[in-house]
Design a protein around this motif. Sequence first.
Motif, PDB file in Angstrom:
ATOM      1  N   LEU A  99       0.829  -1.212   0.000  1.00  7.65           N
ATOM      2  CA  LEU A  99       0.000   0.000   0.000  1.00  7.65           C
ATOM      3  C   LEU A  99       0.861   1.258   0.000  1.00  7.65           C
ATOM      4  N   ALA A 100       2.031   1.191   0.630  1.00 10.54           N
ATOM      5  CA  ALA A 100       2.940   2.347   0.572  1.00 10.54           C
ATOM      6  C   ALA A 100       3.391   2.568  -0.880  1.00 10.54           C
ATOM      7  N   GLN A 101       3.693   1.474  -1.586  1.00 14.60           N
ATOM      8  CA  GLN A 101       4.102   1.597  -2.987  1.00 14.60           C
ATOM      9  C   GLN A 101       2.930   2.065  -3.852  1.00 14.60           C
ATOM     10  N   ALA A 102       1.745   1.495  -3.589  1.00 11.70           N
ATOM     11  CA  ALA A 102       0.562   1.906  -4.349  1.00 11.70           C
ATOM     12  C   ALA A 102       0.309   3.403  -4.168  1.00 11.70           C
ATOM     13  N   ALA A 103       0.548   3.902  -2.948  1.00  7.54           N
ATOM     14  CA  ALA A 103       0.351   5.331  -2.686  1.00  7.54           C
ATOM     15  C   ALA A 103       1.366   6.175  -3.458  1.00  7.54           C
ATOM     16  N   ARG A 104       2.605   5.674  -3.607  1.00 11.24           N
ATOM     17  CA  ARG A 104       3.599   6.414  -4.412  1.00 11.24           C
ATOM     18  C   ARG A 104       3.164   6.474  -5.872  1.00 11.24           C
ATOM     19  N   TRP A 105       2.706   5.356  -6.413  1.00  8.90           N
ATOM     20  CA  TRP A 105       2.226   5.367  -7.801  1.00  8.90           C
ATOM     21  C   TRP A 105       1.023   6.302  -7.952  1.00  8.90           C
ATOM     22  N   VAL A 266      10.709  -2.422  -8.116  1.00  8.46           N
ATOM     23  CA  VAL A 266       9.963  -1.210  -8.469  1.00  8.46           C
ATOM     24  C   VAL A 266      10.662  -0.401  -9.569  1.00  8.46           C
ATOM     25  N   GLU A 267      11.980  -0.221  -9.460  1.00  8.80           N
ATOM     26  CA  GLU A 267      12.700   0.598 -10.437  1.00  8.80           C
ATOM     27  C   GLU A 267      12.574  -0.012 -11.833  1.00  8.80           C
ATOM     28  N   ALA A 268      12.758  -1.336 -11.906  1.00  6.71           N
ATOM     29  CA  ALA A 268      12.662  -2.030 -13.191  1.00  6.71           C
ATOM     30  C   ALA A 268      11.228  -1.996 -13.720  1.00  6.71           C
ATOM     31  N   PHE A 269      10.280  -2.111 -12.794  1.00  9.38           N
ATOM     32  CA  PHE A 269       8.861  -2.036 -13.179  1.00  9.38           C
ATOM     33  C   PHE A 269       8.571  -0.681 -13.817  1.00  9.38           C
ATOM     34  N   ASN A 270       8.988   0.377 -13.119  1.00 11.97           N
ATOM     35  CA  ASN A 270       8.740   1.728 -13.630  1.00 11.97           C
ATOM     36  C   ASN A 270       9.384   1.939 -14.994  1.00 11.97           C
TER      37      ASN A 270
END
Length: 290
Positions: A99-105, A266-270
């Motif tokens: 959820l922290a990552q989802a909030a960044r996106w 995350v970096e590779a995903f982005n």
Amino acid sequence: ASGRGHFRFHRAADDQDGERLRSRLQLDHAMRQALPRGEFRLHYQPQVDIADGRLLGAEALIRWTDAQLGEVSPARFIPVAEESGFIVAIGDWVLRQALAQAARWYGDGADLVVSVNVSPLQFQQPGFVEGVAQVLAQAGLPGERLELELTESLLVRDAEETLQRLQALAALGVRLAIDDFGTGYSSLGYLKRFPISRLKIDRSFIKGLPGDPSDAGIVQAIVQLGRALRLEVIAEGVETDAQRAFLHGLGAQQYQGFLCAPALEVEAFNARVGLPAGAAAQWPAVRRVR
Ligand code: C2E
Ligand code: MG
Ligand code: MG
Ligand code: MG
């Protein structure tokens, strides 16, 4: 017993069981240390529109590298954690991280739904729904940006309590998916009663597509079931374009799989989906899953 200088190898079933138990205990012990040491990470696998490949969401998948054991697959340690109960602590960590990552996106303007796997034991904890609501609020994330992946075994159990929890989650806007659909129980009545939004066809039925008539028949039946009940259908484990095209032809709406990408940091995903690191509002226009 055989006297000095003799040794024997035993491969009795008991020894194997003992060995298995020992290695499970060792794994459980190592996991309990791994959590406070920060050895777990989440990777994210894109979920895309089956027709045009547009990005719609990401499934959070846990990864663990142990100092001695090396990379341990979740297929190996999650079942051990489920048995010992440690899955509750792991699941709580996963939910907070995801959820922290989802909030960044979300803050970057990326129109994504993040899917989180929830184990039956975790779901059945008292206060599970309140916990989800609290973590959503702390992250400042609308419930619609979260999907929980549940297993069939959970849904056929104790219907009344389960129904109430699912309805409370749906009231938060949280989307509910059935993971590994087709591998669990054959009772489908729960699909009618529960506020489910998506079926995830298990990877084992995708493997043989398009050639295997049994796999093709099962997948076709699931897609038709989804259509009749107005549920989205996503296929997991899509590796070839022939599989994707076949599923598209049947009417499946989304897929995830190596054809698009494996689970990524995350970096590779982005980088893969075209989001410049940390740059807000530069996300390409993507459609919201409904
Ligand atoms: P799952 O939820 O069904 O996740 C899909 C699995 O298929 C993942 O394995 C993913 O990496 C893999 N996969 C995706 N696309 C392909 C493909 O095209 N080909 C092949 N061969 N495999 C593909 P992974 O990450 O090893 O996870 C295994 C299982 O462990 C998951 O199955 C899920 O049941 C469990 N798991 C993973 N993370 C968590 C978690 O955070 N919490 C809980 N409770 N369970 C988790
Ligand atoms: Mg899953
Ligand atoms: Mg799955
Ligand atoms: Mg699966």
